[in-house]
Scaffold this motif. Sequence first.
Motif, PDB file in Angstrom:
ATOM      1  N   GLY A   1       0.791  -1.226   0.000  1.00 14.53           N
ATOM      2  CA  GLY A   1       0.000   0.000   0.000  1.00 14.53           C
ATOM      3  C   GLY A   1       0.820   1.271   0.000  1.00 14.53           C
ATOM      4  O   GLY A   1       0.255   2.363  -0.138  1.00 14.53           O
ATOM      5  N   ALA A   2       2.154   1.146   0.140  1.00 14.63           N
ATOM      6  CA  ALA A   2       3.022   2.320   0.150  1.00 14.63           C
ATOM      7  C   ALA A   2       3.524   2.618  -1.256  1.00 14.63           C
ATOM      8  O   ALA A   2       3.579   1.741  -2.130  1.00 14.63           O
ATOM      9  N   VAL A   3       3.918   3.858  -1.478  1.00  8.68           N
ATOM     10  CA  VAL A   3       4.447   4.282  -2.772  1.00  8.68           C
ATOM     11  C   VAL A   3       5.762   3.561  -3.042  1.00  8.68           C
ATOM     12  O   VAL A   3       6.626   3.444  -2.168  1.00  8.68           O
ATOM     13  N   MET A   4       5.919   3.053  -4.255  1.00  7.94           N
ATOM     14  CA  MET A   4       7.165   2.411  -4.651  1.00  7.94           C
ATOM     15  C   MET A   4       8.324   3.395  -4.518  1.00  7.94           C
ATOM     16  O   MET A   4       8.213   4.558  -4.883  1.00  7.94           O
ATOM     17  N   GLU A   5       9.441   2.892  -4.012  1.00  8.56           N
ATOM     18  CA  GLU A   5      10.620   3.722  -3.796  1.00  8.56           C
ATOM     19  C   GLU A   5      11.319   4.025  -5.114  1.00  8.56           C
ATOM     20  O   GLU A   5      11.342   3.198  -6.028  1.00  8.56           O
ATOM     21  N   GLY A   6      11.922   5.206  -5.199  1.00 10.25           N
ATOM     22  CA  GLY A   6      12.701   5.536  -6.385  1.00 10.25           C
ATOM     23  C   GLY A   6      13.281   6.927  -6.323  1.00 10.25           C
ATOM     24  O   GLY A   6      12.714   7.835  -5.700  1.00 10.25           O
ATOM     25  N   GLY A   7      14.433   7.091  -6.977  1.00 11.27           N
ATOM     26  CA  GLY A   7      15.050   8.399  -7.084  1.00 11.27           C
ATOM     27  C   GLY A   7      14.317   9.256  -8.098  1.00 11.27           C
ATOM     28  O   GLY A   7      13.819   8.761  -9.120  1.00 11.27           O
ATOM     29  N   THR A   8      14.255  10.564  -7.832  1.00 14.22           N
ATOM     30  CA  THR A   8      13.493  11.473  -8.675  1.00 14.22           C
ATOM     31  C   THR A   8      14.217  12.804  -8.843  1.00 14.22           C
ATOM     32  O   THR A   8      15.008  13.217  -7.995  1.00 14.22           O
ATOM     33  N   VAL A   9      13.917  13.453  -9.950  1.00 16.12           N
ATOM     34  CA  VAL A   9      14.227  14.861 -10.129  1.00 16.12           C
ATOM     35  C   VAL A   9      12.890  15.595 -10.181  1.00 16.12           C
ATOM     36  O   VAL A   9      12.004  15.213 -10.952  1.00 16.12           O
ATOM     37  N   SER A  10      12.765  16.604  -9.344  1.00 19.42           N
ATOM     38  CA  SER A  10      11.488  17.312  -9.207  1.00 19.42           C
ATOM     39  C   SER A  10      11.707  18.814  -9.274  1.00 19.42           C
ATOM     40  O   SER A  10      12.822  19.318  -9.096  1.00 19.42           O
ATOM     41  N   VAL A  11      10.603  19.537  -9.514  1.00 20.65           N
ATOM     42  CA  VAL A  11      10.614  20.992  -9.477  1.00 20.65           C
ATOM     43  C   VAL A  11       9.772  21.441  -8.286  1.00 20.65           C
ATOM     44  O   VAL A  11       8.757  20.830  -7.962  1.00 20.65           O
ATOM     45  N   VAL A  12      10.225  22.484  -7.613  1.00 16.66           N
ATOM     46  CA  VAL A  12       9.475  23.030  -6.475  1.00 16.66           C
ATOM     47  C   VAL A  12       8.270  23.792  -7.014  1.00 16.66           C
ATOM     48  O   VAL A  12       8.412  24.770  -7.753  1.00 16.66           O
TER      49      VAL A  12
ATOM     50  N   VAL B   1      15.343  19.832  -7.846  1.00 20.29           N
ATOM     51  CA  VAL B   1      15.979  19.097  -6.754  1.00 20.29           C
ATOM     52  C   VAL B   1      16.033  17.605  -7.075  1.00 20.29           C
ATOM     53  O   VAL B   1      15.180  17.067  -7.784  1.00 20.29           O
ATOM     54  N   LEU B   2      17.053  16.961  -6.534  1.00 22.44           N
ATOM     55  CA  LEU B   2      17.191  15.510  -6.576  1.00 22.44           C
ATOM     56  C   LEU B   2      16.731  14.953  -5.245  1.00 22.44           C
ATOM     57  O   LEU B   2      17.083  15.482  -4.181  1.00 22.44           O
ATOM     58  N   GLY B   3      15.938  13.893  -5.265  1.00 23.12           N
ATOM     59  CA  GLY B   3      15.458  13.298  -4.019  1.00 23.12           C
ATOM     60  C   GLY B   3      15.052  11.849  -4.222  1.00 23.12           C
ATOM     61  O   GLY B   3      15.309  11.249  -5.267  1.00 23.12           O
ATOM     62  N   MET B   4      14.407  11.314  -3.213  1.00 21.94           N
ATOM     63  CA  MET B   4      13.909   9.933  -3.246  1.00 21.94           C
ATOM     64  C   MET B   4      12.414   9.952  -2.953  1.00 21.94           C
ATOM     65  O   MET B   4      11.940   9.377  -1.968  1.00 21.94           O
ATOM     66  N   THR B   5      11.648  10.626  -3.801  1.00 25.19           N
ATOM     67  CA  THR B   5      10.220  10.794  -3.532  1.00 25.19           C
ATOM     68  C   THR B   5       9.362   9.700  -4.147  1.00 25.19           C
ATOM     69  O   THR B   5       8.157   9.653  -3.904  1.00 25.19           O
ATOM     70  N   GLY B   6       9.944   8.798  -4.949  1.00 26.59           N
ATOM     71  CA  GLY B   6       9.234   7.604  -5.364  1.00 26.59           C
ATOM     72  C   GLY B   6       8.362   7.763  -6.590  1.00 26.59           C
ATOM     73  O   GLY B   6       8.378   8.781  -7.285  1.00 26.59           O
ATOM     74  N   TRP B   7       7.572   6.709  -6.813  1.00 23.00           N
ATOM     75  CA  TRP B   7       6.757   6.603  -8.030  1.00 23.00           C
ATOM     76  C   TRP B   7       5.467   7.408  -7.859  1.00 23.00           C
ATOM     77  O   TRP B   7       4.372   6.846  -7.692  1.00 23.00           O
ATOM     78  N   GLN B   8       5.542   8.720  -7.947  1.00 19.52           N
ATOM     79  CA  GLN B   8       4.365   9.558  -7.799  1.00 19.52           C
ATOM     80  C   GLN B   8       4.609  10.893  -8.502  1.00 19.52           C
ATOM     81  O   GLN B   8       5.748  11.298  -8.727  1.00 19.52           O
ATOM     82  N   THR B   9       3.520  11.554  -8.843  1.00 19.31           N
ATOM     83  CA  THR B   9       3.631  12.804  -9.589  1.00 19.31           C
ATOM     84  C   THR B   9       3.940  13.985  -8.690  1.00 19.31           C
ATOM     85  O   THR B   9       4.474  15.001  -9.157  1.00 19.31           O
ATOM     86  N   HIS B  10       3.603  13.913  -7.398  1.00 22.49           N
ATOM     87  CA  HIS B  10       3.843  14.999  -6.463  1.00 22.49           C
ATOM     88  C   HIS B  10       4.263  14.427  -5.113  1.00 22.49           C
ATOM     89  O   HIS B  10       3.925  13.282  -4.783  1.00 22.49           O
ATOM     90  N   ALA B  11       4.966  15.233  -4.355  1.00 23.18           N
ATOM     91  CA  ALA B  11       5.355  14.840  -3.000  1.00 23.18           C
ATOM     92  C   ALA B  11       5.560  16.089  -2.162  1.00 23.18           C
ATOM     93  O   ALA B  11       5.902  17.155  -2.686  1.00 23.18           O
ATOM     94  N   VAL B  12       5.351  15.942  -0.866  1.00 30.84           N
ATOM     95  CA  VAL B  12       5.629  17.012   0.095  1.00 30.84           C
ATOM     96  C   VAL B  12       6.899  16.654   0.846  1.00 30.84           C
ATOM     97  O   VAL B  12       7.091  15.502   1.245  1.00 30.84           O
TER      98      VAL B  12
END
Length: 339
Positions: free
Chosen positions: A69-80, A94-105
């Motif tokens: 039920g948790a979001v799959m783990e993965g490295g991401t490049v995101s925009v604030v 930014v580079l982070g580990m926010t996983g398989w999702q379109t948005h993260a906090v």
Amino acid sequence: MSDAETRRIVLASRPEGEPRPEDFLLETAPLPEPGPGEILLRTLWLSLDPYMRGRMNAGKSYAKPVEIGAVMEGGTVSVVERSNHDGYRPGEMVLGMTGWQTHAVSDGTGLRKLDPAAAPVQTALGILGMPGMTAYTGLLNIGQPKPVETLVVAAASGAVGATVGQIAKLKGCRTVGIAGGPEKCRFLLDELGFDAAVDHRAPDLPERLAETCPDGIDIYFENVGGEVWNAVFPLLNDFARIPVCGRIANYSDTAPPPGPDRTVQLMGTILTKRLRIQGFIVRDFASQAGDFRRDMSAWLKEGRIRYREDVVEGLERAPEAFMGLLKGRNFGKLLVKVS
């Protein structure tokens, strides 16, 4: 999906053997709101890597498994997108580990700002990121390449293997890549400058590898295991070094492989040939991140290192692409262009 929604892929069930589409679930949820000291991130790029298969299992490992039920783990490049954090402004990458999702906090923990003017931002997930540093630190610390030695690397057209081979060439090694299919083998020779390439799909792989390595193997960078390891093992020279990075051929095994127990033979050869076989995780060498980024950035600018990306469009295609990765269907660093 509306502007007020986010999508995410969660682990629906733990695979028994190879992952199946039903082991993943695509969910839609309201767009999260950043609280005090937090930022809202929109994912641009998602990295797909073999280690994720291990995270789908419940067994003890070097990192915690993904919960059902948790979001799959993965490295991401995101925009604030929005910021309530003094250290981040909307529009920063930014580079982070926010996983398989379109948005993260995020509260900013574990993030690293990226400069789009310095390099394409997605390279922070590949040649200038975890795969590149895995190749750099594993080879230099454990493999310890020396001029005229023979290095063999498995999964040689992948993000890690291709980089290992090119660094070994810079260090003066004779470099042999093992890859799947004629197209990938030609890529190693024509684009990356490997000295030789062997197709692991060939029924006579052991004989072909022996012919390609008449003086034996001094360094074997292990990414695969399975039949590739069986072909390499008899060719190892005295004092050979084997950095063990992965064993993708066995990640989905549900039972020990058939055949005789070769433990006695393995231990005997380790002793008589004085082999160094060492597993590693890239974070073991975290203190070398600065050296890695300095050297790799310079090699890229000088044209001494090349890389290839395999890009799929859309978060919904991540499960299919990941399952293909485990079967060697990708060609280069596998990325999902999320938005």
